[in-house]
Motif scaffolding. Sequence first.
Motif, PDB file in Angstrom:
ATOM      1  N   VAL A 117      -5.911  -0.416   6.843  1.00 14.07           N
ATOM      2  CA  VAL A 117      -6.848  -1.593   6.616  1.00 14.07           C
ATOM      3  C   VAL A 117      -6.254  -2.364   5.282  1.00 14.07           C
ATOM      4  N   MET A 118      -5.783  -1.594   4.503  1.00 11.61           N
ATOM      5  CA  MET A 118      -5.068  -2.235   3.270  1.00 11.61           C
ATOM      6  C   MET A 118      -3.737  -2.919   3.517  1.00 11.61           C
ATOM      7  N   ALA A 119      -3.212  -2.539   4.557  1.00  9.42           N
ATOM      8  CA  ALA A 119      -1.652  -3.114   4.648  1.00  9.42           C
ATOM      9  C   ALA A 119      -1.751  -4.672   4.727  1.00  9.42           C
ATOM     10  N   PRO A 120      -2.410  -5.251   5.447  1.00  6.50           N
ATOM     11  CA  PRO A 120      -2.507  -6.684   5.461  1.00  6.50           C
ATOM     12  C   PRO A 120      -2.748  -7.465   4.241  1.00  6.50           C
ATOM     13  N   LYS A 121      -3.898  -6.949   3.651  1.00  7.16           N
ATOM     14  CA  LYS A 121      -4.145  -7.295   2.247  1.00  7.16           C
ATOM     15  C   LYS A 121      -3.173  -7.065   1.181  1.00  7.16           C
ATOM     16  N   PHE A 122      -2.343  -5.835   0.998  1.00  5.93           N
ATOM     17  CA  PHE A 122      -1.486  -5.905   0.107  1.00  5.93           C
ATOM     18  C   PHE A 122      -0.224  -6.794   0.490  1.00  5.93           C
ATOM     19  N   GLN A 123      -0.037  -7.256   1.569  1.00  8.40           N
ATOM     20  CA  GLN A 123       0.793  -8.420   2.169  1.00  8.40           C
ATOM     21  C   GLN A 123       0.558  -9.831   1.689  1.00  8.40           C
ATOM     22  N   GLU A 124      -0.853 -10.028   1.598  1.00  9.77           N
ATOM     23  CA  GLU A 124      -1.461 -11.070   0.886  1.00  9.77           C
ATOM     24  C   GLU A 124      -1.184 -11.320  -0.472  1.00  9.77           C
ATOM     25  N   LEU A 125      -1.455 -10.085  -1.221  1.00 16.91           N
ATOM     26  CA  LEU A 125      -1.156  -9.945  -2.626  1.00 16.91           C
ATOM     27  C   LEU A 125       0.309 -10.411  -3.097  1.00 16.91           C
ATOM     28  N   SER A 126       1.361  -9.999  -2.095  1.00  9.32           N
ATOM     29  CA  SER A 126       2.488 -10.167  -2.507  1.00  9.32           C
ATOM     30  C   SER A 126       3.024 -11.765  -2.461  1.00  9.32           C
ATOM     31  N   HIS A 127       2.186 -12.401  -1.651  1.00 13.58           N
ATOM     32  CA  HIS A 127       2.348 -13.964  -1.451  1.00 13.58           C
ATOM     33  C   HIS A 127       1.667 -14.340  -2.677  1.00 13.58           C
ATOM     34  N   LYS A 128       0.457 -14.131  -3.250  1.00 16.12           N
ATOM     35  CA  LYS A 128      -0.322 -14.458  -4.137  1.00 16.12           C
ATOM     36  C   LYS A 128       0.314 -14.583  -5.570  1.00 16.12           C
ATOM     37  N   TYR A 129       0.889 -13.137  -5.824  1.00 19.12           N
ATOM     38  CA  TYR A 129       1.525 -12.979  -7.165  1.00 19.12           C
ATOM     39  C   TYR A 129       3.047 -12.666  -6.988  1.00 19.12           C
ATOM     40  N   THR A 130       3.548 -14.004  -6.999  1.00 18.47           N
ATOM     41  CA  THR A 130       5.017 -13.880  -6.929  1.00 18.47           C
ATOM     42  C   THR A 130       5.916 -13.344  -8.040  1.00 18.47           C
ATOM     43  N   ASP A 131       5.102 -13.129  -9.248  1.00 16.50           N
ATOM     44  CA  ASP A 131       5.799 -12.704 -10.379  1.00 16.50           C
ATOM     45  C   ASP A 131       5.815 -11.113 -10.276  1.00 16.50           C
ATOM     46  N   VAL A 132       5.316 -10.396  -9.353  1.00 13.30           N
ATOM     47  CA  VAL A 132       5.258  -9.142  -9.012  1.00 13.30           C
ATOM     48  C   VAL A 132       5.925  -8.463  -7.964  1.00 13.30           C
ATOM     49  N   VAL A 133       6.552  -7.482  -7.944  1.00 10.63           N
ATOM     50  CA  VAL A 133       7.337  -6.811  -7.047  1.00 10.63           C
ATOM     51  C   VAL A 133       6.428  -5.912  -6.103  1.00 10.63           C
ATOM     52  N   PHE A 134       6.421  -5.958  -4.814  1.00  9.93           N
ATOM     53  CA  PHE A 134       5.491  -5.235  -3.835  1.00  9.93           C
ATOM     54  C   PHE A 134       6.211  -4.366  -3.033  1.00  9.93           C
ATOM     55  N   LEU A 135       6.107  -3.011  -3.349  1.00 11.26           N
ATOM     56  CA  LEU A 135       6.778  -2.000  -2.457  1.00 11.26           C
ATOM     57  C   LEU A 135       5.904  -0.975  -1.660  1.00 11.26           C
ATOM     58  N   LYS A 136       6.315  -0.518  -0.670  1.00 11.73           N
ATOM     59  CA  LYS A 136       5.570   0.403   0.007  1.00 11.73           C
ATOM     60  C   LYS A 136       6.533   1.656   0.460  1.00 11.73           C
ATOM     61  N   LEU A 137       5.747   2.720   0.418  1.00 12.80           N
ATOM     62  CA  LEU A 137       6.384   4.133   0.457  1.00 12.80           C
ATOM     63  C   LEU A 137       5.516   5.012   1.371  1.00 12.80           C
ATOM     64  N   ASP A 138       6.198   5.092   2.544  1.00  9.62           N
ATOM     65  CA  ASP A 138       5.580   6.069   3.756  1.00  9.62           C
ATOM     66  C   ASP A 138       5.826   7.545   3.256  1.00  9.62           C
ATOM     67  N   CYS A 139       4.692   8.032   2.800  1.00  9.18           N
ATOM     68  CA  CYS A 139       4.789   9.682   2.228  1.00  9.18           C
ATOM     69  C   CYS A 139       4.835  10.539   3.337  1.00  9.18           C
ATOM     70  N   ASN A 140       5.976  10.167   4.320  1.00  7.69           N
ATOM     71  CA  ASN A 140       6.175  11.013   5.332  1.00  7.69           C
ATOM     72  C   ASN A 140       6.985  12.560   4.842  1.00  7.69           C
TER      73      ASN A 140
END
Length: 121
Positions: free
Chosen positions: A50-73
């Motif tokens: 549920v959060m994944a697309p919202k997180f993606q949207e935030l990366s477009h909104k805050y272009t001064d912030v680095v957005f990373l994802k870590l699969d905790c596999n």
Amino acid sequence: MVCCSVETAVVNIGQVTEVNKNSFWPIVRAASDKAIVLDMYTQWCGPCKVMAPKFQELSHKYTDVVFLKLDCNQDNKPLAKELGIRAVPTFKIFKDAKVVKEVTGAKFDDLVLAIEAVRSS
């Protein structure tokens, strides 16, 4: 626009970059002057999906912030443990290679407030 380039990954501003146990710390150190938001998730987690697309949207909104994802596999379990993950999704915000804020759970509004607080500090 590219923020940081490391042997294993290039971080593009305005998008989410998938990291692993090998690429995470080099990217965090290379981007130390920027706020970094790390989404720690698993493939099977409903709230994470549920959060994944919202997180993606935030990366477009805050272009001064680095957005990373870590699969905790299984492969990334040592890093997840090092970062103190207890539940997914967990969002950790780094500044100068240190955790400055954390949001546990699919709490979008709390995540936005945490990002705003770090950006304005």
